[in-house]
Write a protein that holds these residues in place. Structure first.
Motif, short mmCIF file in Angstrom:
data_model
loop_
_atom_site.label_atom_id
_atom_site.label_comp_id
_atom_site.label_asym_id
_atom_site.label_seq_id
_atom_site.Cartn_x
_atom_site.Cartn_y
_atom_site.Cartn_z
N UNK A 76 18.89 69.98 20.79
CA UNK A 76 19.08 70.31 22.19
C UNK A 76 18.30 69.29 23.00
N UNK A 77 18.96 68.67 23.97
CA UNK A 77 18.28 67.67 24.79
C UNK A 77 18.95 67.52 26.14
N UNK A 78 18.25 66.86 27.05
CA UNK A 78 18.74 66.62 28.40
C UNK A 78 19.35 65.22 28.46
N UNK A 79 20.53 65.13 29.06
CA UNK A 79 21.23 63.86 29.25
C UNK A 79 21.38 63.57 30.74
N UNK A 80 21.37 62.30 31.09
CA UNK A 80 21.79 61.87 32.42
C UNK A 80 23.31 61.99 32.46
N UNK A 81 23.87 62.07 33.66
CA UNK A 81 25.32 62.07 33.82
C UNK A 81 25.75 60.73 34.40
N UNK A 82 26.80 60.13 33.84
CA UNK A 82 27.34 58.89 34.40
C UNK A 82 27.78 59.12 35.83
N UNK A 83 28.35 60.31 36.08
CA UNK A 83 28.86 60.66 37.40
C UNK A 83 28.75 62.18 37.53
N UNK A 90 28.67 60.21 24.67
CA UNK A 90 27.39 59.79 25.23
C UNK A 90 27.06 58.39 24.74
N UNK A 91 26.25 57.70 25.52
CA UNK A 91 25.80 56.37 25.16
C UNK A 91 24.43 56.16 25.79
N UNK A 92 23.75 55.11 25.35
CA UNK A 92 22.47 54.75 25.95
C UNK A 92 22.76 53.76 27.06
N UNK A 93 22.47 54.13 28.30
CA UNK A 93 22.75 53.31 29.47
C UNK A 93 21.44 53.06 30.21
N UNK A 94 21.08 51.80 30.33
CA UNK A 94 19.81 51.43 31.00
C UNK A 94 18.63 52.21 30.43
N UNK A 95 18.62 52.40 29.11
CA UNK A 95 17.50 53.05 28.45
C UNK A 95 17.55 54.57 28.44
N UNK A 96 18.56 55.18 29.07
CA UNK A 96 18.65 56.64 29.11
C UNK A 96 19.91 57.12 28.38
N UNK A 97 19.75 58.22 27.65
CA UNK A 97 20.92 58.83 27.03
C UNK A 97 21.77 59.45 28.14
N UNK A 98 23.03 59.05 28.18
CA UNK A 98 23.91 59.39 29.30
C UNK A 98 25.23 59.96 28.81
N UNK A 99 25.66 61.07 29.43
CA UNK A 99 26.98 61.63 29.16
C UNK A 99 27.98 60.77 29.92
N UNK A 100 28.89 60.16 29.18
CA UNK A 100 29.90 59.28 29.75
C UNK A 100 31.15 60.07 30.14
N UNK A 101 31.51 61.06 29.31
CA UNK A 101 32.66 61.92 29.58
C UNK A 101 32.36 63.28 29.01
N UNK A 102 32.85 64.32 29.64
CA UNK A 102 32.64 65.68 29.16
C UNK A 102 33.84 66.53 29.56
N UNK A 103 34.28 67.39 28.60
CA UNK A 103 35.43 68.24 28.83
C UNK A 103 35.15 69.63 28.27
#
Length: 133
Positions: A93-100, A117-130
């Motif tokens: 369980x972890x916290x992700x940034x959102x791309x948008x 998810x991907x690592x974007x600018x050093x942060x784990x980021x949700x790229x798409x979610x459904x």
């Protein structure tokens, strides 16, 4: 060693050999002609920055998760997720940034989702979610 002047080799090798080495390695042909006339193909700071911040969302593997918390104001989501293969991340369980933030839609705590998810600018980021049914 005292050789006659005509047979001495220059300190860094024969100039013709050096030129042949440069030509053969492509260093002498820094420009290619595979570009559109009038358009620059050289990356700029802006395009390099965009490439670093925009992961290839459609090529990322999907992972499944349960939404644990949504923080739309901060642009973050907490997910209890399974393996995320491209990040070599085990379930946790972890916290992700959102791309948008628009990705959140109507998601709420307890919803089952699939996401990339991907690592974007050093942060784990949700790229798409459904949401899952």
């Amino acid at each position: 060693m005292n050789l006659p002047k005509a047979t001495q080799t220059p300190k860094y090798g024969h100039p013709a050999a050096l030129l042949a080495l440069l030509l053969g390695s492509g260093l002498a042909s820094a420009q290619t002609h595979d570009h559109a006339h009038g358009a620059s193909t050289m990356p700029t700071a802006a395009t390099a920055s965009a490439a670093a911040t925009e992961p290839a969302g459609n090529s990322l593997p999907w992972a499944e998760a349960e939404v644990r918390r949504v923080d739309a104001a901060a642009g973050k989501i907490s997910l209890k997720h399974g393996d995320i293969k491209n990040l070599d991340m085990p379930p946790m369980t972890m916290v992700f940034q959102l791309r948008d933030n628009a990705l959140l839609g109507n998601l709420k705590t307890g919803d089952r989702v699939r996401f990339t998810a991907d690592k974007v600018n050093g942060s784990y980021t949700v790229v798409d979610i459904q949401p899952l049914p």
